[in-house]
Design an enzyme around this catalytic site. Sequence first.
Site, short mmCIF file in Angstrom:
data_model
loop_
_atom_site.label_atom_id
_atom_site.label_comp_id
_atom_site.label_asym_id
_atom_site.label_seq_id
_atom_site.Cartn_x
_atom_site.Cartn_y
_atom_site.Cartn_z
N ASP A 296 39.30 39.88 39.11
CA ASP A 296 40.12 40.40 40.20
C ASP A 296 40.85 41.64 39.69
O ASP A 296 40.77 41.98 38.49
CB ASP A 296 41.08 39.33 40.75
CG ASP A 296 41.49 39.64 42.19
OD1 ASP A 296 41.36 40.80 42.61
OD2 ASP A 296 41.96 38.72 42.90
C1 NOJ Z 1 42.93 41.63 44.91
C2 NOJ Z 1 42.56 40.45 45.74
O1 NOJ Z 1 43.04 39.28 45.15
C3 NOJ Z 1 41.06 40.30 45.98
O2 NOJ Z 1 40.87 39.31 46.95
C4 NOJ Z 1 40.45 41.60 46.40
O3 NOJ Z 1 39.08 41.44 46.62
C5 NOJ Z 1 40.72 42.63 45.33
N1 NOJ Z 1 42.15 42.82 45.18
C6 NOJ Z 1 40.07 43.98 45.65
O4 NOJ Z 1 40.71 44.58 46.70
#
Ligand code: NOJ
Length: 752
Positions: A296
């Site tokens: 993430d």
């Molecule tokens: C953080 C989020 O937790 C995740 O769900 C998302 O896909 C990513 N950022 C990318 O934007």
Amino acid sequence: MELAKTASVALALILFASTLPAFSVRAVAPPHSAAQQRRANVEPRINALIARMTVEEKLGQLQQLDGDVDGSFRAEHPDLVRRGLLGSFLNVRGAKRVNELQRIAMNESRLKIPVLFGYDVIHGYRTIFPVPLGEASSWSPADAERAARIAAREASAAGVRWTFAPMVDIARDPRWGRIVEGAGEDPYFGSVMARARVRGFQGADYGDPTRVVACAKHYVAYGAAEAGRDYNTTDMSETTLREIYLPPFKAAVDAGVGTFMSAFNDLNGVPTSANPFTLTEILRNEWKFDGFVVSDYESVKELMNHRLADTEAAAAREALNAGVDIEMVSRLYNKHGAQLLRENKLSMNTIDEAVRRVLRVKFRLGLFENPYVDEAREATEILSREHLRAAREVATRSMVLLKNEREVLPLAKTLRSIAVIGALANDQKNLIGSWSADALGKTDNVITLLAGIKAKVGAETKINYAKGCEIACDNVDGFAEAVRAASESDVAIIAIGESAEMSGEAASRSSLDLPGRQLDLVKAVQATGKPTVIVLMNGRPLTINWIAENSSAILETWFAGTEAGNAIADVLFGDINPGGKLPVTFPRHVGQIPLYYNHKSTGRPPDAKNKYTSKYLDVDVTPLFPFGHGLSYTQFRLANLQLSAQRIRPDGRLTASVEVENTGRRAGDEVVQLYIRDVAASVTRPVRELKGFERISLRPGERRRVTFTLTPESLGFYDREMRFRVEPGAFKVFIGTSSVGGLEGDFEVADK
Ligand code: NOJ
């Protein structure tokens, strides 16, 4: 200790964690498909490529960087692509831009490895469907699949071939704002929806240029954040992990999902972005997943905040060795990978494996053969009439009629006057909910409730609109106008709830009450004595006890997307009969959380007459609205439950069926739900577990038998040795229209 059913007499069935009955499993791809051929051919090509790559180029494939909110790339990006130091993007989108970067990769980089463009296409790209929790309320995998299919079409037309969806996190705590992004609280239901969404995005072959590769996230147990506070720690038994949180991820693997995203949380002391047990042992070794895992956003770097790593190099080492292949945004693999290799803290084999997985997905996407997107498609695909029609239909099917006393709903289209009240009644921005993809800041196409109602009724119906107050207001100056509007109308429709930002990422709440003075607005309007319809727009279950008790009709619409207003009007005026059900429990009080239907029994189940039982002094233990609840404008009767056997072997199957009849005067949908209870077992079991459901449509007077198949996967559980098995003994079956009540049957699993 004496056990009703001991492990020794059970026939051990070492099965996968998936709890899906075989009846709903669909083949991922037909034999000899293009996908299979591509799969067969790519491994030698990957090997040949890896043999030619420098360490820097390998690490480049493991690097993902972020573009700007508007979809553009940053100044440094073209050069990084040219030098082979950047394998994928997030947020960069738009056919022209994507092609521009891709041309650099294909023409100017040494090895001509295409770049991959990823984006959060969560519930639509430009045509926005209901938020995932809303979509899940349709209890219709076909609708979830249809929405994802359209999202894939639009996204791919804009050059995005990878979506960071579906989010398949189970959420038992509505304080956690990201409950809006998933399919709710149940692992079986979540698994069915996970499969449907993966199929919708990827189809049988994500090499199709109108498809995107999906990403099951956030692996894993992210939804169990302590106290419902986003990013917080999680701690649970392996049984709970395997039975509650893992099944939707396993279902995604079974559906052929191409990628996974590791999560922000730590799990039982080990951050999930550096967890070899979940990333390698379970995902790769047990489940044989051969796609890649992306971290993430900066979750590799955050290993230092978790205090698992004291240096950047240690963070990179922990994540890569555990099985996180691509690093999103932070650059620690790139910065420290070569040094770690030299110090023997990372092996070339580990790097090669990670690169191999990334290249495999790029090959399967067909990017080596077809790196560019057809720039003409963007204009025709995005917001097409067909997509808008689908968004409207799916939205109508997502709505849940929570209450409808004295048949206040549906409303007649011939009413003389209607008051439309509330902060959300004429709002475009909030209706698209959290994660609005490319629609953010482009909300002109969103149909508000007011517009939807105006389009529905004739010119002779007078619409009296009054905002009343803002969503989180303190100021009640607008109440008088709202009360006047209601007094001058035959009926009042009040649209209340949360703003889009109140759910989603980093949007936890400690209260589930309606924000601001919205409840006071409802009370003021209802004091006029006019029939009132409450239209809820929100991203999580809310504690709406007063409304549940005192308002005649409540329609839960979640955030219904681009076509929200039209879809809500379709339902309010009876053109569509609502048939959605809650995929989450609505508590009475925030203090009851976590509150979910598939809880354990306890040694002292609640008993009002006995003080020393499991309950609260100040609130009932039951939910306000249970999981699976939802009404219709017609009525259904379930009768005549039949089981195909009274006794089966542990490896046997049985069918359970009921007759469903529409006893009312309108055509409508019912979601028939099957739950089981393992009466006694070597480890305690939930009071009920959903194991089958089907949404059916019946004309007035029509009757149909609905049949479910129970398999060892439905009846088994993880025993004390963490083996998945079916134990002999008594089971109960409930078939009903929510997780409460229903018709009951009994059967037994024999010793052998
Ligand atoms: C953080 C989020 O937790 C995740 O769900 C998302 O896909 C990513 N950022 C990318 O934007």
